[in-house]
Scaffold this motif. Structure first.
Motif, PDB file in Angstrom:
ATOM      1  N   THR A 201     115.628  74.174 -19.977  1.00 31.52           N
ATOM      2  CA  THR A 201     115.522  75.285 -20.921  1.00 31.52           C
ATOM      3  C   THR A 201     116.315  76.464 -20.371  1.00 31.52           C
ATOM      4  OG1 THR A 201     113.540  76.187 -19.858  1.00 31.52           O
ATOM      5  CG2 THR A 201     113.210  74.567 -21.621  1.00 31.52           C
ATOM      6  N   HIS A 202     116.655  77.393 -21.244  1.00 28.41           N
ATOM      7  CA  HIS A 202     117.249  78.637 -20.784  1.00 28.41           C
ATOM      8  C   HIS A 202     116.614  79.801 -21.529  1.00 28.41           C
ATOM      9  CE1 HIS A 202     119.899  77.064 -23.978  1.00 28.41           C
ATOM     10  NE2 HIS A 202     120.158  78.316 -24.291  1.00 28.41           N
ATOM     11  N   GLU A 203     116.569  80.948 -20.859  1.00 27.80           N
ATOM     12  CA  GLU A 203     115.877  82.103 -21.422  1.00 27.80           C
ATOM     13  C   GLU A 203     116.382  83.392 -20.787  1.00 27.80           C
ATOM     14  OE1 GLU A 203     111.728  82.673 -19.811  1.00 27.80           O
ATOM     15  OE2 GLU A 203     112.160  80.717 -18.884  1.00 27.80           O
ATOM     16  N   ILE A 204     116.187  84.499 -21.512  1.00 25.97           N
ATOM     17  CA  ILE A 204     116.356  85.849 -20.988  1.00 25.97           C
ATOM     18  C   ILE A 204     115.108  86.601 -21.395  1.00 25.97           C
ATOM     19  CG2 ILE A 204     117.639  88.014 -21.163  1.00 25.97           C
ATOM     20  CD1 ILE A 204     120.175  86.437 -21.534  1.00 25.97           C
ATOM     21  N   THR A 205     114.268  86.948 -20.442  1.00 24.91           N
ATOM     22  CA  THR A 205     112.944  87.459 -20.739  1.00 24.91           C
ATOM     23  C   THR A 205     112.830  88.959 -20.488  1.00 24.91           C
ATOM     24  OG1 THR A 205     110.586  87.232 -20.193  1.00 24.91           O
ATOM     25  CG2 THR A 205     112.152  86.933 -18.401  1.00 24.91           C
ATOM     26  N   VAL A 206     111.817  89.567 -21.115  1.00 25.77           N
ATOM     27  CA  VAL A 206     111.507  90.971 -20.854  1.00 25.77           C
ATOM     28  C   VAL A 206     110.506  91.096 -19.709  1.00 25.77           C
ATOM     29  CG1 VAL A 206     111.977  91.698 -23.214  1.00 25.77           C
ATOM     30  CG2 VAL A 206     109.656  90.965 -22.592  1.00 25.77           C
ATOM     31  N   ASP A 207     110.000  89.977 -19.203  1.00 22.59           N
ATOM     32  CA  ASP A 207     109.031  89.973 -18.110  1.00 22.59           C
ATOM     33  C   ASP A 207     109.682  90.519 -16.835  1.00 22.59           C
ATOM     34  OD1 ASP A 207     107.184  89.503 -16.143  1.00 22.59           O
ATOM     35  OD2 ASP A 207     106.881  87.382 -16.605  1.00 22.59           O
ATOM     36  N   PRO A 208     109.176  91.637 -16.292  1.00 19.59           N
ATOM     37  CA  PRO A 208     109.813  92.215 -15.094  1.00 19.59           C
ATOM     38  C   PRO A 208     109.775  91.292 -13.886  1.00 19.59           C
ATOM     39  CG  PRO A 208     107.718  93.309 -15.583  1.00 19.59           C
ATOM     40  CD  PRO A 208     108.048  92.443 -16.765  1.00 19.59           C
ATOM     41  N   LYS A 209     108.799  90.378 -13.809  1.00 18.13           N
ATOM     42  CA  LYS A 209     108.731  89.457 -12.682  1.00 18.13           C
ATOM     43  C   LYS A 209     109.939  88.528 -12.641  1.00 18.13           C
ATOM     44  CE  LYS A 209     103.659  89.362 -12.431  1.00 18.13           C
ATOM     45  NZ  LYS A 209     102.451  88.501 -12.533  1.00 18.13           N
ATOM     46  N   GLN A 210     110.477  88.186 -13.824  1.00 13.77           N
ATOM     47  CA  GLN A 210     111.636  87.297 -13.889  1.00 13.77           C
ATOM     48  C   GLN A 210     112.952  88.062 -13.916  1.00 13.77           C
ATOM     49  OE1 GLN A 210     109.547  84.099 -16.838  1.00 13.77           O
ATOM     50  NE2 GLN A 210     111.691  83.721 -16.415  1.00 13.77           N
ATOM     51  N   ARG A 211     112.878  89.388 -13.904  1.00 14.23           N
ATOM     52  CA  ARG A 211     114.095  90.201 -13.920  1.00 14.23           C
ATOM     53  C   ARG A 211     114.381  90.801 -12.547  1.00 14.23           C
ATOM     54  NH1 ARG A 211     111.833  93.309 -17.772  1.00 14.23           N
ATOM     55  NH2 ARG A 211     112.740  95.166 -16.797  1.00 14.23           N
ATOM     56  N   GLN A 212     113.731  90.285 -11.519  1.00 13.43           N
ATOM     57  CA  GLN A 212     113.969  90.797 -10.174  1.00 13.43           C
ATOM     58  C   GLN A 212     115.180  90.110  -9.539  1.00 13.43           C
ATOM     59  OE1 GLN A 212     110.656  91.178  -7.532  1.00 13.43           O
ATOM     60  NE2 GLN A 212     109.197  91.626  -9.173  1.00 13.43           N
ATOM     61  N   TRP A 213     115.974  90.941  -8.867  1.00  9.10           N
ATOM     62  CA  TRP A 213     117.144  90.398  -8.170  1.00  9.10           C
ATOM     63  C   TRP A 213     117.348  91.160  -6.876  1.00  9.10           C
ATOM     64  CZ3 TRP A 213     119.111  86.001  -9.970  1.00  9.10           C
ATOM     65  CH2 TRP A 213     120.225  85.475  -9.299  1.00  9.10           C
ATOM     66  N   GLN A 214     117.311  90.441  -5.786  1.00  7.89           N
ATOM     67  CA  GLN A 214     117.456  91.037  -4.460  1.00  7.89           C
ATOM     68  C   GLN A 214     116.490  92.203  -4.260  1.00  7.89           C
ATOM     69  OE1 GLN A 214     121.664  91.904  -4.021  1.00  7.89           O
ATOM     70  NE2 GLN A 214     122.171  89.746  -3.676  1.00  7.89           N
ATOM     71  N   GLY A 215     115.239  91.969  -4.682  1.00  2.94           N
ATOM     72  CA  GLY A 215     114.171  92.943  -4.459  1.00  2.94           C
ATOM     73  C   GLY A 215     114.085  94.074  -5.450  1.00  2.94           C
ATOM     74  N   LYS A 216     114.974  94.106  -6.424  1.00  3.11           N
ATOM     75  CA  LYS A 216     114.960  95.176  -7.426  1.00  3.11           C
ATOM     76  C   LYS A 216     114.855  94.583  -8.834  1.00  3.11           C
ATOM     77  CE  LYS A 216     117.830  98.294  -4.637  1.00  3.11           C
ATOM     78  NZ  LYS A 216     119.089  99.096  -4.603  1.00  3.11           N
ATOM     79  N   ILE A 217     114.214  95.328  -9.724  1.00  2.00           N
ATOM     80  CA  ILE A 217     114.101  94.893 -11.114  1.00  2.00           C
ATOM     81  C   ILE A 217     115.374  95.276 -11.860  1.00  2.00           C
ATOM     82  CG2 ILE A 217     112.860  95.201 -13.285  1.00  2.00           C
ATOM     83  CD1 ILE A 217     110.324  95.639 -11.706  1.00  2.00           C
ATOM     84  N   VAL A 218     115.971  94.315 -12.508  1.00  2.00           N
ATOM     85  CA  VAL A 218     117.159  94.581 -13.327  1.00  2.00           C
ATOM     86  C   VAL A 218     116.706  95.307 -14.589  1.00  2.00           C
ATOM     87  CG1 VAL A 218     119.060  93.563 -14.632  1.00  2.00           C
ATOM     88  CG2 VAL A 218     118.343  92.541 -12.452  1.00  2.00           C
ATOM     89  N   PRO A 219     117.176  96.534 -14.824  1.00  2.00           N
ATOM     90  CA  PRO A 219     116.713  97.313 -15.984  1.00  2.00           C
ATOM     91  C   PRO A 219     117.028  96.607 -17.296  1.00  2.00           C
ATOM     92  CG  PRO A 219     117.977  98.683 -14.467  1.00  2.00           C
ATOM     93  CD  PRO A 219     118.173  97.268 -14.024  1.00  2.00           C
ATOM     94  N   ARG A 220     116.108  96.745 -18.238  1.00  2.00           N
ATOM     95  CA  ARG A 220     116.378  96.213 -19.565  1.00  2.00           C
ATOM     96  C   ARG A 220     117.490  97.027 -20.213  1.00  2.00           C
ATOM     97  NH1 ARG A 220     110.330  95.903 -21.944  1.00  2.00           N
ATOM     98  NH2 ARG A 220     111.444  95.803 -23.921  1.00  2.00           N
ATOM     99  N   ALA A 221     118.437  96.339 -20.811  1.00  2.00           N
ATOM    100  CA  ALA A 221     119.575  97.025 -21.415  1.00  2.00           C
ATOM    101  C   ALA A 221     120.160  96.150 -22.509  1.00  2.00           C
ATOM    102  CB  ALA A 221     120.647  97.325 -20.366  1.00  2.00           C
TER     103      ALA A 221
END
Length: 279
Positions: A237-257
């Motif tokens: 499956t593939h997804e792009i989620t609004v869940d901040p837990k899945q938007r973390q990269w190298q210890g930082k949350i990737v801002p929603r944009a």
């Protein structure tokens, strides 16, 4: 079936699989844009099935593509949709742009070859508009379409010339939009799907349909190109989620944009070969 087909006809209920694996080689800079679960390699999946090329386009090319996509969206998909027909995408708008696909890259080109016919040269340099305002036979030519096609041709050149491509597809995902986990319908395209990322960043997650612990995360940064191919195409499956837990990269949350993905899909090779599509 056509000997050039990359499909093995699946039994009922099986997932399609390619005969000839697609091999894309990512640059060394891709390492910091992708992360694999431990089980990914333990189960024999190939690193090249997920391709990432950071900075595939320049700042100037990014600005041009973003501007051209905005213009197409304004004309063809002016408002955001809250729900897709399959309920997998929320708060988005989309359109396809056939004017950006040369015939030599399209299904029509493969059919012409199969029939022994000459392919319309269909040069990347599109004719200038005549003084009369007409486009010299190109009824859908926009002001920057020739420049866009030069850029997109670099994407198609990553693949064998025998590939046939569907028209480029613009997917505009709102800042509050999301793509829920799903597998694309194998009836509609082949074994390669990818996109050029414009505007905002996002994290895309790929998970095995039967074992979600087997996964890959990809940071889709502006100017980057990604592709999912081979077994990943229909087994994950593939997804792009609004869940901040899945938007973390190298210890930082990737801002929603808000982000635009200029998407590429190869066409499914007919079981009876390209000649079967001839008029």
């Amino acid at each position: 079936s056509d000997s050039g087909s990359r499909l093995v006809r699946p039994a009922t209920g099986d997932i399609p699989r390619p005969i000839d694996p697609i091999k894309l080689v990512a640059p060394s800079t891709a390492a910091s844009f992708i992360r694999y679960s431990a089980g990914y390699f333990e189960k024999g999946y190939d690193k090249s099935d997920i391709f990432v090329h950071p900075d595939f386009i320049s700042d100037e090319e990014h600005a041009l593509l973003a501007k051209c996509c905005e213009r197409k969206l304004k004309r063809l998909a002016n408002t955001y949709e809250m729900g897709h027909f399959d309920k997998r995408i929320h708060n988005y708008r989309e359109c396809s742009v056939s004017a950006w696909l040369p015939q030599k890259r399209a299904v029509a080109g493969r059919v012409a070859e199969a029939m022994g016919r000459a392919i319309d040269p269909d040069p990347i340099e599109l004719p200038d508009r005549a003084a009369s305002g007409k486009s010299g036979g190109w009824t859908t030519v926009g002001k920057y379409d020739d420049q866009v096609r030069h850029i997109l041709d670099r994407v198609w050149e990553l693949f064998p010339p025998s590939f046939a491509w569907l028209p480029p597809h613009i997917l505009d995902l709102h800042e509050d939009g999301e793509i829920l986990p799903h597998v694309d319908n194998p009836d509609y395209s082949g074994f390669a799907v990818g996109g050029l990322s414009l505007l905002g960043s996002a994290v895309s997650t790929f998970k095995h349909v039967d074992d979600p612990s087997i996964s890959v995360d990809v940071l889709l940064a502006p100017k980057s190109l990604y592709f999912m191919t081979n077994r990943i195409r229909y087994q994950f499956t593939h997804e792009i989620t609004v869940d901040p837990k899945q938007r973390q990269w190298q210890g930082k949350i990737v801002p929603r944009a808000r982000r635009i993905s200029l998407m590429f899909r190869d066409a499914k090779v007919p079981e009876s070969g390209w000649k079967s599509l001839a008029n």
